[in-house]
Design an enzyme around this catalytic site. Structure first.
Site, PDB file in Angstrom:
ATOM      1  N   GLU A  60       0.741  -1.108  -0.034  1.00 47.68           N
ATOM      2  CA  GLU A  60       0.286  -0.070  -0.072  1.00 47.68           C
ATOM      3  C   GLU A  60       0.900   1.108  -0.027  1.00 47.68           C
ATOM      4  O   GLU A  60       1.905   1.372   0.929  1.00 47.68           O
ATOM      5  CB  GLU A  60      -0.897   0.011   1.287  1.00 47.68           C
ATOM      6  CG  GLU A  60      -1.849   0.886   1.120  1.00 47.68           C
ATOM      7  CD  GLU A  60      -2.896   1.007   2.334  1.00 47.68           C
ATOM      8  OE1 GLU A  60      -2.662   0.372   3.425  1.00 47.68           O
ATOM      9  OE2 GLU A  60      -3.464   2.121   2.554  1.00 47.68           O
ATOM     10  N   ARG A 284       5.200 -12.699   9.812  1.00 46.82           N
ATOM     11  CA  ARG A 284       5.698 -11.299   9.544  1.00 46.82           C
ATOM     12  C   ARG A 284       6.928 -11.404   9.989  1.00 46.82           C
ATOM     13  O   ARG A 284       7.390 -11.910  11.048  1.00 46.82           O
ATOM     14  CB  ARG A 284       4.820 -10.206   9.725  1.00 46.82           C
ATOM     15  CG  ARG A 284       4.445  -9.857  10.914  1.00 46.82           C
ATOM     16  CD  ARG A 284       3.568  -8.769  11.153  1.00 46.82           C
ATOM     17  NE  ARG A 284       2.652  -8.344  10.166  1.00 46.82           N
ATOM     18  CZ  ARG A 284       2.847  -7.205   9.423  1.00 46.82           C
ATOM     19  NH1 ARG A 284       3.763  -6.351   9.588  1.00 46.82           N
ATOM     20  NH2 ARG A 284       1.644  -7.002   8.610  1.00 46.82           N
ATOM     21  N   LYS A 294       4.361   0.795   9.151  1.00 42.04           N
ATOM     22  CA  LYS A 294       4.408   2.271   8.674  1.00 42.04           C
ATOM     23  C   LYS A 294       3.969   3.254   9.729  1.00 42.04           C
ATOM     24  O   LYS A 294       4.277   4.571   9.432  1.00 42.04           O
ATOM     25  CB  LYS A 294       3.677   2.143   7.308  1.00 42.04           C
ATOM     26  CG  LYS A 294       4.746   1.608   6.332  1.00 42.04           C
ATOM     27  CD  LYS A 294       3.894   1.447   5.029  1.00 42.04           C
ATOM     28  CE  LYS A 294       3.100   0.225   4.980  1.00 42.04           C
ATOM     29  NZ  LYS A 294       2.613  -0.226   3.479  1.00 42.04           N
TER      30      LYS A 294
HETATM   31  P1  ATP Z   1       2.716  -2.146   7.980  1.00 42.79           P
HETATM   32  O1  ATP Z   1       1.877  -2.929   9.042  1.00 42.79           O
HETATM   33  O2  ATP Z   1       4.106  -2.130   8.349  1.00 42.79           O
HETATM   34  O3  ATP Z   1       2.335  -0.818   7.521  1.00 42.79           O
HETATM   35  P2  ATP Z   1       1.511  -3.455   5.944  1.00 42.79           P
HETATM   36  O4  ATP Z   1       1.287  -4.801   5.960  1.00 42.79           O
HETATM   37  O5  ATP Z   1       0.373  -2.652   6.161  1.00 42.79           O
HETATM   38  O6  ATP Z   1       2.648  -3.147   6.819  1.00 42.79           O
HETATM   39  P3  ATP Z   1       1.614  -3.371   3.090  1.00 42.79           P
HETATM   40  O7  ATP Z   1       2.261  -2.355   2.281  1.00 42.79           O
HETATM   41  O8  ATP Z   1       0.184  -3.589   2.858  1.00 42.79           O
HETATM   42  O9  ATP Z   1       2.095  -3.224   4.526  1.00 42.79           O
HETATM   43  O10 ATP Z   1       2.569  -4.822   2.731  1.00 42.79           O
HETATM   44  C1  ATP Z   1       2.676  -5.410   1.622  1.00 42.79           C
HETATM   45  C2  ATP Z   1       3.410  -6.650   1.512  1.00 42.79           C
HETATM   46  O11 ATP Z   1       4.450  -6.650   2.515  1.00 42.79           O
HETATM   47  C3  ATP Z   1       1.963  -7.409   2.209  1.00 42.79           C
HETATM   48  O12 ATP Z   1       2.101  -8.688   1.684  1.00 42.79           O
HETATM   49  C4  ATP Z   1       2.357  -7.807   3.736  1.00 42.79           C
HETATM   50  O13 ATP Z   1       1.973  -8.794   4.094  1.00 42.79           O
HETATM   51  C5  ATP Z   1       4.101  -7.757   3.655  1.00 42.79           C
HETATM   52  N1  ATP Z   1       4.610  -7.184   5.091  1.00 42.79           N
HETATM   53  C6  ATP Z   1       4.362  -6.030   5.578  1.00 42.79           C
HETATM   54  N2  ATP Z   1       5.153  -6.269   6.596  1.00 42.79           N
HETATM   55  C7  ATP Z   1       5.625  -7.260   6.969  1.00 42.79           C
HETATM   56  C8  ATP Z   1       6.675  -7.929   7.844  1.00 42.79           C
HETATM   57  N3  ATP Z   1       7.055  -7.435   8.952  1.00 42.79           N
HETATM   58  N4  ATP Z   1       7.154  -9.092   7.450  1.00 42.79           N
HETATM   59  C9  ATP Z   1       6.853  -9.777   6.209  1.00 42.79           C
HETATM   60  N5  ATP Z   1       6.059  -9.316   5.418  1.00 42.79           N
HETATM   61  C10 ATP Z   1       5.333  -8.064   5.471  1.00 42.79           C
HETATM   62 MG    MG Z   2      -1.450  -2.456   4.833  1.00 39.69          MG
END
Ligand code: ATP
Ligand code: MG
Length: 580
Positions: A60, A284, A294
């Site tokens: 995102e 994760r 983020k």
């Molecule tokens: P955050 O909670 O840090 O904002 P998010 O999951 O909302 O992270 P996205 O941009 O939606 O961030 O994630 C893009 C991809 O990266 C998704 O497939 C998500 O599952 C993966 N991802 C995000 N954080 C991690 C992590 N800590 N370890 C492994 N994969 C991750």
């Molecule tokens: Mg997200």
């Protein structure tokens, strides 16, 4: 060692996981077993389910990528590479209020820098019209309805995990009325929150996500790509699976918190009769002394706890790049930690270990004096001699450089002691040391100012002791780095340490910002560097001899070079942990 830790030895260096991941996640041996996702892919290919695989990385664009995303990138792109498939980069841009083009650009830069190339650059917003039509199809099948309730009522009527939800009167609206209302939602007739579109599934489902989830909401907001074309936006659960399906993604890999969303993912695809993408979940990445959401990273930036998203103390990929972490080390780290099915916390020391491993092989050796003490070599002529020295003893192809040597040099202030203990092998009155790649010198006299501070040392050198052609027969134990005064470049040195004081920041008591390490940045305003640093390539990585690994920062000017410490030579925190 606490019970939940396991020691792993890698080439003589101990690394530990804070929580023990399942056995086959400790992929430290040369011969690695398949991770569970590779097993699934191999079975699918063997069964002829797919000709080739297609994965996607779906960020995102609401912030910069962090090391957790790097894990997901390495996994998705790595799988495709291993099995001859492809990976799409898909921006999951369904929330106009938090998304920005700046983030899109940074994400593309980071993925490329990590060493991966996507097949197609796609956006969930490309599919807004198609997703709208999917919603219309559900309404036509009697599987979606417009609900006028406000969000509190909807939440209340959802029930609890132990109590079924309530079916409200809007649920029995006719198909034609729903089609009419949904079209009016699109055309902008209603305000934010006045109506939503919900899937009609099961208000008594044991899975809360299946209790008539909201699939469209009204949001009069400007979208970074579609502008003001839309005032209704699909929810994650109605956009993600369908986007996967539209692209023919075979294996849609996400993190564990999406397990309860999987039935809805499958339901939408099944009801719409579209390509059956499948979702798989892994744990994760969580890392010690770090935050990774983020939202929290954005807070650190907005509240100025750090300089910006790429402040070298941040867990973002851009910060790690600026700090001098090689992309190769990050990939190696992601590979070493494996793919786990349950949450664990990985020691940041493992990432630093991977960084040192790469840099030891690739970093140019240079001499920089952080806290200068002037040394005058009284018997050395008033000329400048160019001494040849190797760029990296670990890499024969790295070649050599020359370093000016003269009568006046700087050494580190703490490489001299006026009253030295017995086994002190550095410089002391009457004692000898070798200057790296140069000569042996002896300290003859200590010069002090009126307050008794040492301002200068008078030394003599042994002309026959030149490195490489030493015939002096003198054996000294200490070797010091040094820089010739007249040719020295001024440099600012930024010493970075961990941004947080506690290991498990996410689970520590109180607000995460209470645990910020106040000493995470120390700036040394005037250090002296050897002149080769001016002519090196801007992206070079360095080992400043005896000091650590460093990289040139973009804040450098012609007058002053600025260097960031990438990582120390040894793991200082491991020592701290042992003491404690
Ligand atoms: P955050 O909670 O840090 O904002 P998010 O999951 O909302 O992270 P996205 O941009 O939606 O961030 O994630 C893009 C991809 O990266 C998704 O497939 C998500 O599952 C993966 N991802 C995000 N954080 C991690 C992590 N800590 N370890 C492994 N994969 C991750
Ligand atoms: Mg997200």
């Amino acid at each position: 060692m606490p019970e939940n830790r396991v020691l792993v030895w890698n080439r003589g260096i101990a690394i530990y996981f804070v929580h023990l991941p399942p056995r086959n996640d400790l992929s430290m041996s040369e011969e690695k077993s398949l991770n569970f996702i590779e097993e699934i892919v191999e079975a699918d290919l063997a069964a002829g389910k797919y000709q080739s695989i297609l994965t996607r990385f779906p960020p995102e664009p609401n912030g910069y990528l962090h090391i957790g995303h790097a894990k997901s990138i390495c996994l998705n792109f790595g799988l495709a590479k291993k099995y001859g498939g492809k990976t799409n980069l898909r921006f999951d841009d369904t929330n106009p209020s938090t998304e920005e083009t700046e983030y899109v650009e940074s994400i593309k830069e980071d993925v490329k820098w990590l060493g991966f190339q996507w097949a197609d650059e796609l956006y969930a917003s490309n599919y807004f019209e198609q997703l709208y039509q999917f919603a219309v199809q559900l309404i036509e099948k009697g599987l979606a309805y417009v609900d006028d309730s406000n969000s509190e009522t909807i939440a209340q009527e959802k029930g609890t995990p132990t109590q079924a939800g309530i079916e409200n009167s809007f649920r029995s609206r006719s198909i034609s009325e729903n089609l009419q209302l949904f079209s009016e939602m699109r055309s902008g007739k209603y305000k934010d929150g006045e109506k939503v579109l919900r899937a009609k599934i099961d208000m008594a489902s044991s899975n809360m996500h299946m209790r008539d989830p909201i699939i469209y909401r009204i949001k009069h907001a400007h979208h970074h790509r579609t502008g003001d074309t839309w005032c209704i936006y699909p929810m994650y659960d109605f956009a993600h699976g369908q986007s996967d399906s539209i692209e023919n993604i075979t294996h849609s890999i996400c993190t564990l918190e999406f397990i309860p969303h999987r039935p809805l993912y499958d339901w939408c695809i099944e009801q719409l009769g579209i390509f059956p993408s499948k979702q798989y979940e892994f744990a994760r990445l969580n890392m010690t002394y770090t935050v990774m959401s983020k939202r929290k990273l954005l807070q650190l930036v907005n509240e100025k706890h750090v300089e910006g998203w790429d402040d070298p103390r941040m867990s973002t990929i851009s910060a790690m790049r600026r700090r001098g972490y090689p992309a190769e080390s990050i990939r190696e780290f992601c590979d070493k930690i494996g793919v786990a099915k349950r949450e664990n916390l990985i020691d940041v020391g493992l990432l630093e270990f991977c960084v040192r491993e790469t840099l030891n092989k690739t970093a140019l050796r240079r001499m920089v004096v952080f806290d200068p003490l002037k040394v005058v070599i009284t018997n050395y002529p008033d000329t400048v001699e160019m001494l040849e020295t190797e760029n990296n003893p670990e890499d024969p192809n790295a070649g050599t450089r020359t370093m000016p040597f003269s009568r006046e040099i700087y050494i580190e202030r703490d490489d001299f002691m006026e009253i030295a203990p017995k086994k002190y092998f550095r410089l002391a009155p009457g004692q000898m040391v070798r200057l790296k790649s140069a000569y042996i010198i002896k300290c003859d006299e200590v010069i002090k100012d009126a307050d008794g501070n040492i301002t200068e040392l008078k030394c003599s050198y042994i002309p026959e002791s030149k490195s490489g052609s030493d015939t002096s027969g003198i054996n000294v134990k200490g070797t010091l780095h040094w820089v010739s005064v007249a040719q020295a470049l001024q440099a600012e040195i930024r010493l970075y340490d961990r941004l947080f004081k506690v290991e498990d920041v996410a689970n520590a008591e109180g607000d995460f910002k209470d645990h910020i390490n106040p000493d995470s940045l120390q700036v040394l305003p005037i250090a002296y560097a050897e002149p080769a640093l001016l002519s090196d390539q801007p992206n070079s990585t360095y080992q400043f001899i005896r000091k650590g690994y460093f990289v040139l920062d973009r804040d450098s000017t012609n007058e002053k070079l600025v260097f960031n410490r990438t990582v120390t030579l040894k793991d200082g925190w491991a020592k701290e942990a042992k003491k404690a």
